[in-house]
Each structure stands twice: as C-alpha cells, then as structure tokens.
Scaffold this active site. Structure first.
Site, short mmCIF file in Angstrom:
data_model
loop_
_atom_site.label_atom_id
_atom_site.label_comp_id
_atom_site.label_asym_id
_atom_site.label_seq_id
_atom_site.Cartn_x
_atom_site.Cartn_y
_atom_site.Cartn_z
N GLN A 103 0.85 -1.20 0.00
CA GLN A 103 0.00 0.00 0.00
C GLN A 103 0.88 1.24 0.00
OE1 GLN A 103 -3.36 -0.88 3.11
NE2 GLN A 103 -1.61 -2.19 3.55
N ASN A 104 2.19 1.05 0.10
CA ASN A 104 3.11 2.19 0.20
C ASN A 104 3.39 2.78 -1.17
OD1 ASN A 104 3.12 1.46 2.83
ND2 ASN A 104 5.16 0.56 2.82
N HIS A 121 -1.54 1.53 -4.23
CA HIS A 121 -1.95 2.93 -4.07
C HIS A 121 -1.11 3.88 -4.91
CE1 HIS A 121 -3.96 1.86 0.06
NE2 HIS A 121 -4.63 1.43 -0.98
N CYS A 129 0.01 14.97 -14.43
CA CYS A 129 -0.78 16.19 -14.67
C CYS A 129 -2.26 15.83 -14.68
CB CYS A 129 -0.37 16.83 -15.99
SG CYS A 129 -1.45 18.21 -16.42
N GLY A 190 3.36 -4.59 8.86
CA GLY A 190 3.32 -3.14 9.04
C GLY A 190 2.10 -2.46 8.47
N SER A 192 -2.15 -1.58 9.39
CA SER A 192 -3.31 -1.69 10.28
C SER A 192 -4.45 -2.39 9.56
CB SER A 192 -3.75 -0.29 10.73
OG SER A 192 -4.14 0.47 9.59
N ALA A 234 9.42 -4.51 11.85
CA ALA A 234 9.72 -5.32 10.67
C ALA A 234 11.22 -5.41 10.41
CB ALA A 234 9.01 -4.72 9.45
P1 OAD Z 1 -1.25 2.66 9.10
O1 OAD Z 1 -0.61 3.91 9.58
O2 OAD Z 1 -2.72 2.56 9.18
O3 OAD Z 1 -0.67 1.41 9.90
C1 OAD Z 1 0.71 1.23 10.10
C2 OAD Z 1 0.90 -0.03 10.90
O4 OAD Z 1 2.29 -0.27 11.01
C3 OAD Z 1 0.34 0.02 12.33
O5 OAD Z 1 -0.44 -1.13 12.58
C4 OAD Z 1 1.61 0.05 13.21
O6 OAD Z 1 1.42 -0.63 14.45
C5 OAD Z 1 2.59 -0.69 12.33
N1 OAD Z 1 4.01 -0.38 12.57
C6 OAD Z 1 4.56 0.77 13.05
N2 OAD Z 1 5.90 0.68 13.08
C7 OAD Z 1 6.22 -0.54 12.59
C8 OAD Z 1 7.43 -1.25 12.35
N3 OAD Z 1 8.63 -0.69 12.62
N4 OAD Z 1 7.37 -2.50 11.83
C9 OAD Z 1 6.17 -3.08 11.56
N5 OAD Z 1 5.00 -2.48 11.76
C10 OAD Z 1 5.00 -1.22 12.26
O7 OAD Z 1 -0.71 2.43 7.61
P2 OAD Z 1 -1.29 1.47 6.48
O8 OAD Z 1 -1.87 0.24 7.06
O9 OAD Z 1 -0.23 1.34 5.46
O10 OAD Z 1 -3.90 5.00 1.91
O11 OAD Z 1 -2.45 2.36 5.90
C11 OAD Z 1 -3.15 1.92 4.79
C12 OAD Z 1 -3.54 3.07 3.93
O12 OAD Z 1 -4.20 4.06 4.72
C13 OAD Z 1 -2.39 3.84 3.32
O13 OAD Z 1 -1.88 3.23 2.13
C14 OAD Z 1 -2.99 5.16 3.01
C15 OAD Z 1 -3.70 5.38 4.33
O14 OAD Z 1 -4.78 6.21 4.32
C16 OAD Z 1 -4.25 6.06 1.16
O15 OAD Z 1 -3.80 7.16 1.37
C17 OAD Z 1 -5.22 5.74 0.08
#
Ligand code: OAD
Length: 250
Positions: A103-104, A121, A129, A190, A192, A234
């Site tokens: 998702q990154n 994403h 543009c 990593g 949620s 991670a």
């Molecule tokens: P989140 O910020 O929702 O979740 C990040 C997760 O990583 C959390 O569960 C943390 O506990 C965990 N975490 C933090 N540090 C870590 C580490 N060192 N090693 C492993 N895990 C760790 O981010 P995403 O799940 O990526 O979408 O969010 C999903 C989507 O929501 C994103 O792609 C973005 C956002 O809104 C859009 O913008 C469309």
C-alpha cells in the site's frame, strides 16, 4: 517476543512455495517515513477527509499539496531498511515465488531489490498532470516551487497516488487478488489493514488455504486471525525470521 513464535513462523516459511507479503506504512517507519494512523501518524496532523480525498484536491489542491509535500519530502530522504532488504533477499533466494503487494507509495521495496512489487496505491515518485496526464519525476520538482505545482500545459500536477474516493491503478488489485488466491503463505507486515480493498486480502488468502503470519508491534484486528503473530518492528523481525528459516534447513 518468545523465540517459539519465531520458530513457528520459520517452520511455516520453510514449508511454503508461494509467498505473498502485504505491506503497509509500518515497514517504512524505520526508514523515517511516518505511518498514517496512531499518535505521530500523518492523519493525527492532517484530517484525511480534508487533505486526502479526490474532492479535497479538486476544491483546494494547494492545501492538499501541503500534506503531499511533507510526505514527498520524507520519501525523498528515505532509504530502504533491513525489513525491505530481507524481503528482497527472500525473493532473490529463488526458493519461493515471492510477491510484495504494497500500500506504500515510497518505492523502497524496489530500491531494496524486490522485483515483483504490486503498488496498490500508486507511486509517490512520479507526478501526473491532472489535465494532460503527462508524467514527471517527483524529485525534479524544485524545493521552493509554488503549490500546487503546474505542468508545462498549465494543468495542476499531483503525485501519482490514490486519494480516498479514487480508483486503484488499473489491474493492480486483480493481480494482487490472483497472487493472493495462489499463495500458501501470506504475510501481513506493518499495516493496520483498515483500508479497503487491501484489507480484504488476508481473508481471501485464508479462504484459499494460506497460512497467515502478522508482523507488527501493535495489535490489529487481524492479530487473532493469524496463525503466528510476531510482535516487533519489521526491520528487526524479518531478518531474524530469514536467518532462522535458513538455520532450519541446515
Ligand atoms: P497505518 O498507519 O494505518 O498502519 C501502520 C501499521 O504499522 C500500524 O499497525 C503500526 O502498528 C505498524 N508499525 C509501526 N511501526 C512498525 C514497524 N517498525 N514495523 C512493523 N509495523 C510497524 O498504515 P497502512 O496500514 O499502510 O492510503 O495504511 C493503509 C492506507 O491508509 C495507506 O496506504 C494510506 C492510508 O490512508 C491512502 O492514502 C489511500
């Protein structure tokens, strides 16, 4: 985290043939890119409804660009960490089919050497543009550019990332779904898993017979559904898991 959990995960990995890894912002946290949720997360400072939707961008692109610029600056400074590198090594070992579904938008998996990366994403390394669809590298943007930046055609430039309310890049989710259905091991690293449709992939994997491993320092709604949960960062856990799996095979 008890050593036994790592041993259990290593055993699942050594039996696997097709591994899919769903990654989220947490895998890049150790590269200095702030996750979205939780204290210190981007969404604690920028309300996503005001800063990350297609409507918000159409209404006030300069405002949305303030959030995008902060994220872009973090991405520009970031380097892959041990977690990204471990996943690239897993693929390079050639012993498994390994696909990263991320998702990154930071491109760090590719920079670490992963070849099969599905970006659900989009990519923050490219600008698109909104008028002519022309593309430029995000790092070509001058640091002092007026926001929102403009294309040569006069249209507004934006990172080629998915905002809330927008479609995923064409085909990306279909590929992710196909790989997920074929996986015998699905790792959730990593994330949620709060955002659809990425969040639906672990259950799909499970329905098709895959085992689930979660790597995350915090509890998520998937934790109780996973076969093994590895609590920690991670960048710490993934290299240990690989090392233990290699040891198991000796
Ligand atoms: P989140 O910020 O929702 O979740 C990040 C997760 O990583 C959390 O569960 C943390 O506990 C965990 N975490 C933090 N540090 C870590 C580490 N060192 N090693 C492993 N895990 C760790 O981010 P995403 O799940 O990526 O979408 O969010 C999903 C989507 O929501 C994103 O792609 C973005 C956002 O809104 C859009 O913008 C469309």
């Amino acid at each position: 985290m008890p050593e036994k959990f790592l041993e259990n995960a290593a055993r699942l990995l050594s039996k696997a043939r097709r591994v899919v890894i769903l990654t989220g912002a947490g895998i890049s946290a150790e590269s200095g890119i702030a996750p979205f949720r939780g204290s210190g997360g981007i969404w604690s400072r920028y309300d996503p409804m005001e800063y990350a939707t297609a409507e918000a961008f159409a209404r006030d692109p300069g405002k949305v660009w303030r959030m995008l610029r902060e994220l872009g600056d973090q991405i520009a400074r970031a380097l892959p960490n041990e977690g990204h590198r471990a996943l690239a090594r897993l693929e390079a070992s050639g012993r498994f089919a390994v696909d990263v579904v991320t998702q990154n938008v930071d491109g760090l998996h590719q920079r670490a050497g992963s070849q099969s990366v599905i970006e659900l994403h989009g990519s923050g390394r490219e600008l698109r543009c909104a008028s002519c669809d022309g593309r430029t590298a995000a790092d070509a943007l001058p640091a002092d550019v007026a926001l929102p930046p403009r294309c040569a055609c006069g249209g507004i430039l934006r990172p080629d990332v998915v905002l809330f309310g927008e479609m995923l890049p064409p085909g990306a989710f279909d590929v992710a779904r196909r790989l997920t259905q074929a996986a015998d091991l699905f790792m959730i690293v990593g994330t949620s898993a709060e955002v659809a449709p990425a969040a639906s992939l672990p259950a799909l994997a499970r329905d098709h017979g895959a085992r689930l491993i979660e790597i995350n320092p915090e509890v998520t709604w998937l934790s109780e559904r996973a076969d093994v949960v590895l609590r920690g960062a991670a960048g710490d856990i993934l290299p240990k898991l690989l090392a233990m799996e290699m040891g198991d095979r000796k």
